[in-house]
Design an enzyme around this catalytic site. Structure first.
Site, PDB file in Angstrom:
ATOM      1  N   HIS A  62       2.487 -11.397   7.260  1.00  0.00           N
ATOM      2  CA  HIS A  62       3.044 -10.285   6.490  1.00  0.00           C
ATOM      3  C   HIS A  62       3.232  -9.059   7.381  1.00  0.00           C
ATOM      4  O   HIS A  62       4.356  -8.666   7.662  1.00  0.00           O
ATOM      5  CB  HIS A  62       2.161  -9.957   5.279  1.00  0.00           C
ATOM      6  CG  HIS A  62       2.660  -8.803   4.474  1.00  0.00           C
ATOM      7  ND1 HIS A  62       1.837  -7.805   4.018  1.00  0.00           N
ATOM      8  CD2 HIS A  62       3.914  -8.486   4.052  1.00  0.00           C
ATOM      9  CE1 HIS A  62       2.580  -6.926   3.345  1.00  0.00           C
ATOM     10  NE2 HIS A  62       3.830  -7.331   3.354  1.00  0.00           N
ATOM     11  N   HIS A  89      -3.324  -7.313   2.243  1.00  0.00           N
ATOM     12  CA  HIS A  89      -2.535  -7.340   1.013  1.00  0.00           C
ATOM     13  C   HIS A  89      -2.675  -8.647   0.258  1.00  0.00           C
ATOM     14  O   HIS A  89      -1.865  -8.962  -0.613  1.00  0.00           O
ATOM     15  CB  HIS A  89      -1.052  -7.065   1.314  1.00  0.00           C
ATOM     16  CG  HIS A  89      -0.839  -5.926   2.263  1.00  0.00           C
ATOM     17  ND1 HIS A  89      -0.653  -6.104   3.620  1.00  0.00           N
ATOM     18  CD2 HIS A  89      -0.836  -4.586   2.059  1.00  0.00           C
ATOM     19  CE1 HIS A  89      -0.537  -4.927   4.215  1.00  0.00           C
ATOM     20  NE2 HIS A  89      -0.642  -3.985   3.296  1.00  0.00           N
TER      21      HIS A  89
END
Ligand code: FES
Length: 141
Positions: A62, A89
């Site tokens: 990510h 996240h």
């Protein structure tokens, strides 16, 4: 980084591995950590007599955080699996299925380290990465 040829590097001996206790090693470059783990159950692409030894880049696809190995992820809507959990996240990577993304915003699996077992010595070598491109800021996977 994207290398076109990879070194062959010893990362562990099979006798050193304990189920669900990952070994961290840098490969192919010094700032590129990976987890080697014996899962205790067969995994896609796993090596060893039980096909349960796998290794993956520890760098989240990510935004590049270092994620953690956990023995029991809880994917949204799926059964619990061992794999990667990113604290930044919440991305989840299923180690039984070549680090398939099973949660969070990661756009693709983390690369799998190609391993070779020398069955005469028990030594395990890293010989490549698949895909060969490890997370790089701004480079789509
Ligand atoms: Fe891993 Fe965002 S950097 S989920």
């Amino acid at each position: 980084t994207g290398l076109t040829s990879f070194p062959k590097v010893k990362v562990a001996n099979i006798n050193d591995l304990q189920v669900n206790q990952p070994i961290t090693f840098n490969y192919p470059l010094e700032n590129e950590p990976n987890y080697l783990v014996k899962l205790g159950q067969p995994a896609e692409g796993g090596i060893g007599p039980n096909n349960d030894i796998v290794a993956f880049s520890a760098i989240c696809e990510h935004m590049g955080c270092i994620y953690h190995f956990e023995t029991s992820l809880t994917p949204y809507g799926g059964p619990n699996v061992p794999g990667g959990h990113c604290p930044c996240h919440g991305s989840l990577y299923d180690y039984l299925e070549k680090a398939k993304v099973v949660g969070g915003p990661a756009p693709c699996p983390v690369p799998m380290v190609q391993l070779v077992l020398d069955s005469s010595t028990g030594d395990i070598y890293a010989v490549g990465m698949n895909p060969p491109t490890i997370y790089d800021h701004g480079t789509p996977c």
